[in-house]
Motif scaffolding. Structure first.
Motif, PDB file in Angstrom:
ATOM      1  N   HIS A  18      -5.793   9.615  -8.745  1.00  0.00           N
ATOM      2  CA  HIS A  18      -5.831  10.363  -7.491  1.00  0.00           C
ATOM      3  C   HIS A  18      -7.123  10.059  -6.739  1.00  0.00           C
ATOM      4  O   HIS A  18      -8.188  10.047  -7.350  1.00  0.00           O
ATOM      5  CB  HIS A  18      -5.767  11.869  -7.750  1.00  0.00           C
TER       6      HIS A  18
ATOM      7  N   ILE B 236      -4.337  10.485  -2.135  1.00  0.00           N
ATOM      8  CA  ILE B 236      -3.489   9.357  -2.507  1.00  0.00           C
ATOM      9  C   ILE B 236      -3.362   9.350  -4.021  1.00  0.00           C
ATOM     10  O   ILE B 236      -4.368   9.379  -4.733  1.00  0.00           O
ATOM     11  CB  ILE B 236      -4.086   8.020  -2.025  1.00  0.00           C
ATOM     12  N   SER B 237      -2.139   9.317  -4.488  1.00  0.00           N
ATOM     13  CA  SER B 237      -1.893   9.203  -5.925  1.00  0.00           C
ATOM     14  C   SER B 237      -1.370   7.806  -6.223  1.00  0.00           C
ATOM     15  O   SER B 237      -0.968   7.076  -5.306  1.00  0.00           O
ATOM     16  CB  SER B 237      -0.872  10.245  -6.385  1.00  0.00           C
TER      17      SER B 237
ATOM     18  N   ARG C   1       1.348   7.249  -7.464  1.00  0.00           N
ATOM     19  CA  ARG C   1       2.757   7.295  -7.019  1.00  0.00           C
ATOM     20  C   ARG C   1       2.883   6.968  -5.539  1.00  0.00           C
ATOM     21  O   ARG C   1       3.863   6.351  -5.114  1.00  0.00           O
ATOM     22  CB  ARG C   1       3.367   8.659  -7.315  1.00  0.00           C
ATOM     23  N   ASP C   2       1.892   7.363  -4.735  1.00  0.00           N
ATOM     24  CA  ASP C   2       1.915   7.027  -3.307  1.00  0.00           C
ATOM     25  C   ASP C   2       1.814   5.517  -3.115  1.00  0.00           C
ATOM     26  O   ASP C   2       2.474   4.947  -2.240  1.00  0.00           O
ATOM     27  CB  ASP C   2       0.773   7.722  -2.557  1.00  0.00           C
TER      28      ASP C   2
ATOM     29  N   ARG D  81       5.101   4.004  -3.868  1.00  0.00           N
ATOM     30  CA  ARG D  81       6.070   4.344  -2.829  1.00  0.00           C
ATOM     31  C   ARG D  81       6.003   3.371  -1.642  1.00  0.00           C
ATOM     32  O   ARG D  81       7.029   2.997  -1.086  1.00  0.00           O
ATOM     33  CB  ARG D  81       5.825   5.784  -2.351  1.00  0.00           C
ATOM     34  N   VAL D  82       4.792   2.961  -1.257  1.00  0.00           N
ATOM     35  CA  VAL D  82       4.672   2.079  -0.086  1.00  0.00           C
ATOM     36  C   VAL D  82       4.776   0.596  -0.427  1.00  0.00           C
ATOM     37  O   VAL D  82       5.017  -0.220   0.444  1.00  0.00           O
ATOM     38  CB  VAL D  82       3.353   2.323   0.688  1.00  0.00           C
TER      39      VAL D  82
ATOM     40  N   ILE E  33      -0.922   5.887   3.907  1.00  0.00           N
ATOM     41  CA  ILE E  33      -0.403   6.031   2.550  1.00  0.00           C
ATOM     42  C   ILE E  33      -0.503   7.471   2.059  1.00  0.00           C
ATOM     43  O   ILE E  33       0.347   7.953   1.324  1.00  0.00           O
ATOM     44  CB  ILE E  33      -1.203   5.118   1.585  1.00  0.00           C
ATOM     45  N   MET E  34      -1.528   8.176   2.484  1.00  0.00           N
ATOM     46  CA  MET E  34      -1.892   9.470   1.902  1.00  0.00           C
ATOM     47  C   MET E  34      -0.851  10.558   2.135  1.00  0.00           C
ATOM     48  O   MET E  34      -0.064  10.504   3.077  1.00  0.00           O
ATOM     49  CB  MET E  34      -3.223   9.936   2.455  1.00  0.00           C
ATOM     50  N   THR E  35      -0.903  11.538   1.265  1.00  0.00           N
ATOM     51  CA  THR E  35      -0.178  12.785   1.449  1.00  0.00           C
ATOM     52  C   THR E  35      -1.117  13.690   2.230  1.00  0.00           C
ATOM     53  O   THR E  35      -2.248  13.940   1.807  1.00  0.00           O
ATOM     54  CB  THR E  35       0.168  13.419   0.087  1.00  0.00           C
ATOM     55  N   ARG E  36      -0.639  14.150   3.375  1.00  0.00           N
ATOM     56  CA  ARG E  36      -1.464  15.006   4.223  1.00  0.00           C
ATOM     57  C   ARG E  36      -1.390  16.453   3.742  1.00  0.00           C
ATOM     58  O   ARG E  36      -0.447  16.841   3.084  1.00  0.00           O
ATOM     59  CB  ARG E  36      -1.006  14.902   5.673  1.00  0.00           C
TER      60      ARG E  36
END
Length: 135
Positions: free
Chosen positions: A34, A47-48, A50-51, A54-55, A80-83
């Protein structure tokens, strides 16, 4: 038990414009899963690993690779990040962390102070380490 007793306080972070390859290298070098994304001192996302998966195009590095597959590794952190990552405070109970991890199906929470400055991170691995030492 409070979050402050469990969190990791030396957190590796990236900026909004950190490249995909730099993110991947940081995760590999530091053996982490992370990376909080900061804009100055403000937490913007997380950003993990897994992210990253995903991309990343499944055709990247294969015989069927096309330009659009190469473009997947040309992304930067803000793409890429989860907001709006889940955040807790150092004074919160560990039960709050457990509740978030279970209800939202995430693997970490960020720890911030009252001004939303990053103070640490708690991952499921931190919870396992704590459980092992307290058995």
């Amino acid at each position: 038990m409070r979050v402050v007793n469990l969190m990791t306080d030396s957190v590796v972070t990236v900026t909004m414009d950190t490249s995909f390859s730099d993110i991947r290298n940081l995760m590999e070098t530091h053996k982490i899963h992370h990376l909080p994304v900061l804009d100055g001192e403000d937490v913007m996302g997380i950003i993990s690993d897994r992210d990253l998966l995903r991309v990343l195009s499944p055709f990247f590095g294969t015989a069927g690779e096309m330009q659009r597959d190469l473009d997947s590794v040309n992304k930067v952190a803000h793409q890429i990040m989860t907001r709006q990552p889940i955040c807790v405070t150092p004074d919160d109970s560990v039960d709050v962390v457990l509740a978030w991890l279970q209800s939202v199906d995430i693997s970490c929470v960020l720890v911030v102070d009252k001004e939303s400055n990053l103070k640490g991170i708690v991952t499921w691995r931190d919870l396992i380490k704590h459980a092992k030492f307290n058995l």
